[in-house]
Enzyme design. Structure first.
Site, PDB file in Angstrom:
ATOM      1  N   LYS A 171     -15.069  34.352  69.901  1.00 48.34           N
ATOM      2  CA  LYS A 171     -16.379  33.688  69.873  1.00 48.34           C
ATOM      3  C   LYS A 171     -16.394  32.513  68.887  1.00 48.34           C
ATOM      4  CE  LYS A 171     -18.172  37.809  69.249  1.00 48.34           C
ATOM      5  NZ  LYS A 171     -17.057  38.663  69.708  1.00 48.34           N
ATOM      6  N   ILE A 172     -15.886  32.734  67.683  1.00 53.20           N
ATOM      7  CA  ILE A 172     -15.948  31.682  66.662  1.00 53.20           C
ATOM      8  C   ILE A 172     -14.871  30.624  66.916  1.00 53.20           C
ATOM      9  CG2 ILE A 172     -15.674  31.209  64.189  1.00 53.20           C
ATOM     10  CD1 ILE A 172     -16.814  34.109  63.735  1.00 53.20           C
ATOM     11  N   THR A 193     -11.799  30.995  57.369  1.00 53.96           N
ATOM     12  CA  THR A 193     -13.148  31.576  57.274  1.00 53.96           C
ATOM     13  C   THR A 193     -13.153  32.951  57.935  1.00 53.96           C
ATOM     14  OG1 THR A 193     -13.863  30.515  59.334  1.00 53.96           O
ATOM     15  CG2 THR A 193     -14.345  29.337  57.284  1.00 53.96           C
ATOM     16  N   SER A 194     -11.960  33.556  58.109  1.00 54.03           N
ATOM     17  CA  SER A 194     -11.911  34.837  58.823  1.00 54.03           C
ATOM     18  C   SER A 194     -11.841  36.013  57.853  1.00 54.03           C
ATOM     19  CB  SER A 194     -10.747  34.846  59.806  1.00 54.03           C
ATOM     20  OG  SER A 194     -10.816  36.014  60.583  1.00 54.03           O
ATOM     21  N   ARG A 195     -10.660  36.341  57.384  1.00 49.37           N
ATOM     22  CA  ARG A 195     -10.509  37.407  56.405  1.00 49.37           C
ATOM     23  C   ARG A 195      -9.413  36.992  55.425  1.00 49.37           C
ATOM     24  NH1 ARG A 195     -14.764  38.797  57.529  1.00 49.37           N
ATOM     25  NH2 ARG A 195     -15.541  40.769  58.322  1.00 49.37           N
ATOM     26  N   ASP A 204     -13.062  30.423  52.662  1.00 47.78           N
ATOM     27  CA  ASP A 204     -14.345  31.096  52.488  1.00 47.78           C
ATOM     28  C   ASP A 204     -14.133  32.570  52.193  1.00 47.78           C
ATOM     29  OD1 ASP A 204     -17.229  31.147  52.550  1.00 47.78           O
ATOM     30  OD2 ASP A 204     -17.087  32.247  54.444  1.00 47.78           O
ATOM     31  N   GLU A 242     -11.287  39.579  47.246  1.00 53.97           N
ATOM     32  CA  GLU A 242     -12.672  39.145  47.011  1.00 53.97           C
ATOM     33  C   GLU A 242     -13.627  40.298  46.706  1.00 53.97           C
ATOM     34  OE1 GLU A 242     -13.416  37.379  50.994  1.00 53.97           O
ATOM     35  OE2 GLU A 242     -14.985  38.898  51.244  1.00 53.97           O
ATOM     36  N   HIS A 245     -17.499  33.601  50.732  1.00 54.31           N
ATOM     37  CA  HIS A 245     -17.819  34.327  51.972  1.00 54.31           C
ATOM     38  C   HIS A 245     -19.249  33.995  52.422  1.00 54.31           C
ATOM     39  CE1 HIS A 245     -16.187  37.897  54.394  1.00 54.31           C
ATOM     40  NE2 HIS A 245     -17.107  37.279  55.129  1.00 54.31           N
ATOM     41  N   GLN A 246     -19.430  32.720  52.686  1.00 55.90           N
ATOM     42  CA  GLN A 246     -20.762  32.165  52.915  1.00 55.90           C
ATOM     43  C   GLN A 246     -20.955  31.711  54.364  1.00 55.90           C
ATOM     44  OE1 GLN A 246     -21.215  28.788  50.282  1.00 55.90           O
ATOM     45  NE2 GLN A 246     -22.987  28.047  51.412  1.00 55.90           N
ATOM     46  N   ALA A 247     -19.857  31.730  55.143  1.00 51.65           N
ATOM     47  CA  ALA A 247     -19.910  31.083  56.460  1.00 51.65           C
ATOM     48  C   ALA A 247     -20.985  31.673  57.376  1.00 51.65           C
ATOM     49  CB  ALA A 247     -18.549  31.170  57.138  1.00 51.65           C
ATOM     50  N   PHE A 248     -21.284  32.962  57.189  1.00 51.92           N
ATOM     51  CA  PHE A 248     -22.268  33.606  58.077  1.00 51.92           C
ATOM     52  C   PHE A 248     -23.703  33.281  57.696  1.00 51.92           C
ATOM     53  CE2 PHE A 248     -24.335  36.826  55.422  1.00 51.92           C
ATOM     54  CZ  PHE A 248     -23.549  36.728  54.287  1.00 51.92           C
TER      55      PHE A 248
HETATM   56  P1  NAD Z   1     -13.747  37.787  68.296  1.00 55.15           P
HETATM   57  O1  NAD Z   1     -13.400  39.213  68.423  1.00 55.15           O
HETATM   58  O2  NAD Z   1     -14.737  37.180  69.236  1.00 55.15           O
HETATM   59  O3  NAD Z   1     -12.422  36.898  68.364  1.00 55.15           O
HETATM   60  C1  NAD Z   1     -11.226  37.242  67.759  1.00 55.15           C
HETATM   61  C2  NAD Z   1     -10.120  36.671  68.631  1.00 55.15           C
HETATM   62  O4  NAD Z   1      -8.878  36.849  67.954  1.00 55.15           O
HETATM   63  C3  NAD Z   1     -10.002  37.344  70.004  1.00 55.15           C
HETATM   64  O5  NAD Z   1     -10.011  36.367  71.032  1.00 55.15           O
HETATM   65  C4  NAD Z   1      -8.668  38.062  69.926  1.00 55.15           C
HETATM   66  O6  NAD Z   1      -8.007  38.122  71.193  1.00 55.15           O
HETATM   67  C5  NAD Z   1      -7.915  37.187  68.954  1.00 55.15           C
HETATM   68  N1  NAD Z   1      -6.767  37.812  68.349  1.00 55.15           N
HETATM   69  C6  NAD Z   1      -6.543  39.118  68.089  1.00 55.15           C
HETATM   70  N2  NAD Z   1      -5.327  39.274  67.536  1.00 55.15           N
HETATM   71  C7  NAD Z   1      -4.768  38.045  67.463  1.00 55.15           C
HETATM   72  C8  NAD Z   1      -3.520  37.563  66.993  1.00 55.15           C
HETATM   73  N3  NAD Z   1      -2.604  38.404  66.497  1.00 55.15           N
HETATM   74  N4  NAD Z   1      -3.280  36.234  67.051  1.00 55.15           N
HETATM   75  C9  NAD Z   1      -4.208  35.391  67.567  1.00 55.15           C
HETATM   76  N5  NAD Z   1      -5.409  35.783  68.035  1.00 55.15           N
HETATM   77  C10 NAD Z   1      -5.686  37.106  67.968  1.00 55.15           C
HETATM   78  O7  NAD Z   1     -14.220  37.608  66.787  1.00 55.15           O
HETATM   79  P2  NAD Z   1     -15.119  36.429  66.187  1.00 55.15           P
HETATM   80  O8  NAD Z   1     -16.561  36.812  66.247  1.00 55.15           O
HETATM   81  O9  NAD Z   1     -14.686  35.118  66.744  1.00 55.15           O
HETATM   82  O10 NAD Z   1     -14.706  36.527  64.644  1.00 55.15           O
HETATM   83  C11 NAD Z   1     -13.410  36.136  64.186  1.00 55.15           C
HETATM   84  C12 NAD Z   1     -13.230  36.615  62.762  1.00 55.15           C
HETATM   85  O11 NAD Z   1     -14.130  35.881  61.912  1.00 55.15           O
HETATM   86  C13 NAD Z   1     -13.621  38.084  62.564  1.00 55.15           C
HETATM   87  O12 NAD Z   1     -12.516  38.919  62.755  1.00 55.15           O
HETATM   88  C14 NAD Z   1     -14.135  38.131  61.146  1.00 55.15           C
HETATM   89  O13 NAD Z   1     -13.085  38.642  60.341  1.00 55.15           O
HETATM   90  C15 NAD Z   1     -14.414  36.685  60.779  1.00 55.15           C
HETATM   91  N6  NAD Z   1     -15.791  36.432  60.365  1.00 55.15           N
HETATM   92  C16 NAD Z   1     -16.015  35.806  59.163  1.00 55.15           C
HETATM   93  C17 NAD Z   1     -17.316  35.508  58.753  1.00 55.15           C
HETATM   94  C18 NAD Z   1     -17.612  34.791  57.448  1.00 55.15           C
HETATM   95  O14 NAD Z   1     -18.759  34.783  57.001  1.00 55.15           O
HETATM   96  N7  NAD Z   1     -16.644  34.157  56.816  1.00 55.15           N
HETATM   97  C19 NAD Z   1     -18.383  35.886  59.571  1.00 55.15           C
HETATM   98  C20 NAD Z   1     -18.116  36.523  60.798  1.00 55.15           C
HETATM   99  C21 NAD Z   1     -16.824  36.792  61.189  1.00 55.15           C
END
Ligand code: NAD
Length: 336
Positions: A154-155, A233-235, A259, A264, A296-299
């Site tokens: 999604k992101i 901005t993921s983990r 982020d 953290e 960790h502000q992106a959300f």
């Molecule tokens: P999502 O589940 O919609 O998308 C994750 C994608 O990663 C999927 O398409 C999946 O197939 C793919 N994936 C899985 N394993 C993989 C790999 N080994 N290599 C490449 N791609 C792979 O999730 P999302 O809603 O897009 O969120 C993504 C990440 O963003 C979350 O996992 C979360 O950790 C992080 N996040 C961070 C914040 C923030 O405030 N910083 C807020 C929300 C989410």
């Protein structure tokens, strides 16, 4: 339900209280995060509501189940901080907010990238000191550069689209599941190794799993293009922070925007100004002029907080009424 809301900040209270008018749960807002040290605070609750840095390992899950807690409601999407196997074994359902606002995170990702690339963070502090010199602020156009998006869920899909259709980057992507809407606009799926080797910009949007832990490591950084710009901005644990610091010291990295940070949990979401922070790795990271770090502000947008509050409280109401839990996370998700 009686709900213990751990790690509650002012914005959590504001948005949860407002949404709760339609649900009528008894929310008890607690300042500390949930961990083995604080789990006793859940006594008397039917559900706990937690966030990304709360630690729900096996002993905490066991303690919750023993005190009669019937639901763990994550007010976030990621669930890598929960021992799902332990929760399942004890019959304690875990729900999350699968998608509250991918726009919030994707827009913040682009904001970080632009700020870093155009030195806006440095210009901001300079102009406040009446320093209007431009030396040291030379940036790069996004247009025409190669941007690699790891994870096009999604992101990541929104980020890939903005970079490709909005800024005219060449976009490489890596994801086990290809998105045909992205290939239709010219995004090219390649192996992760090729993406990491051939990109000027790498932005991470895959979940944290044993397979993705430290996907940005010393070997990747050594093979990267000179001047690499990295955005996470993921983990935090997708990046080996010590390897990143070593690469930054060697001087080959263009910039890093984070982020999220591996360690953290004890730092973020707290005001530690005026205190002596003991995390030497983070402190070293903050000394680099080409590192931009946010906590960790992106959300954190109003739209996302409304969606988080509503989805979380609806899940709690569903659990109370014995309805199916549409946002339940199970161990199946870990395996595939
Ligand atoms: P999502 O589940 O919609 O998308 C994750 C994608 O990663 C999927 O398409 C999946 O197939 C793919 N994936 C899985 N394993 C993989 C790999 N080994 N290599 C490449 N791609 C792979 O999730 P999302 O809603 O897009 O969120 C993504 C990440 O963003 C979350 O996992 C979360 O950790 C992080 N996040 C961070 C914040 C923030 O405030 N910083 C807020 C929300 C989410």
């Amino acid at each position: 339900m009686r709900v213990a809301v751990f790690g509650a900040r002012s914005y959590d209270r504001r948005f949860l209280d407002k949404a709760n008018a339609a649900h009528g749960h008894e929310l008890r807002f607690l300042d500390p995060g949930l961990s083995a040290d604080t789990v006793a605070l859940a006594q008397g609750s039917d559900a706990v509501c937690v966030f990304v840095n709360d630690r729900l390992d096996r002993p905490v899950i066991e303690a919750l189940a023993a005190m009669g807690v019937r639901l763990v409601a994550l007010r976030c999407a990621g669930f890598n901080n929960v021992d799902l196997e332990a929760a399942e074994a004890l019959g304690l359902p875990v729900v999350r907010v699968p998608a509250y606002s991918p726009h919030a995170v994707s827009e913040f990702t682009i904001a970080l990238l632009l700020a870093l690339d155009r030195r806006i963070h440095r210009a901001w502090s300079r102009t406040r000191e009446n320093n209007f010199a431009l030396d040291g602020l030379v940036g790069r156009n996004l247009h025409g550069r190669v941007a690699g998006v790891v994870g096009t869920g999604k992101i990541g899909a929104l980020v890939a689209r903005a970079l490709r259709a909005g800024f005219g980057c060449e976009v490489l992507a890596s994801d086990p599941v290809e998105d045909p809407d992205l290939t239709a606009i010219g995004v090219r799926y390649v192996s992760r190794d090729q993406l990491l080797r051939d990109s000027d910009i790498v932005t991470l949007h895959c979940p944290l799993t044993p397979e993705t832990r430290h996907l940005i490591d010393a070997a990747m950084l050594a093979a990267a293009r000179p001047g690499l710009v990295l955005v996470n901005t993921s983990r935090g644990a997708l990046v080996d922070t010590q390897a990143l610091i070593d690469a930054l010291k060697r001087g080959g990295i263009g910039g890093v925007a984070l982020d999220v940070y591996e360690q953290e949990a004890d730092l973020f979401f707290k005001d530690l100004s005026g205190e002596i922070v003991q995390d030497d790795v983070l402190q070293r990271l903050l000394t680099f002029p080409n590192v931009l770090l946010t906590g960790h502000q992106a959300f954190l947008t109003e739209e996302a907080l409304i969606a988080i509050a509503e989805t979380t409280l609806t899940s709690i109401s569903d659990a109370e009424a014995g309805r199916p839990l549409t946002n339940q996370v199970t161990t199946d998700r870990l395996r595939g």
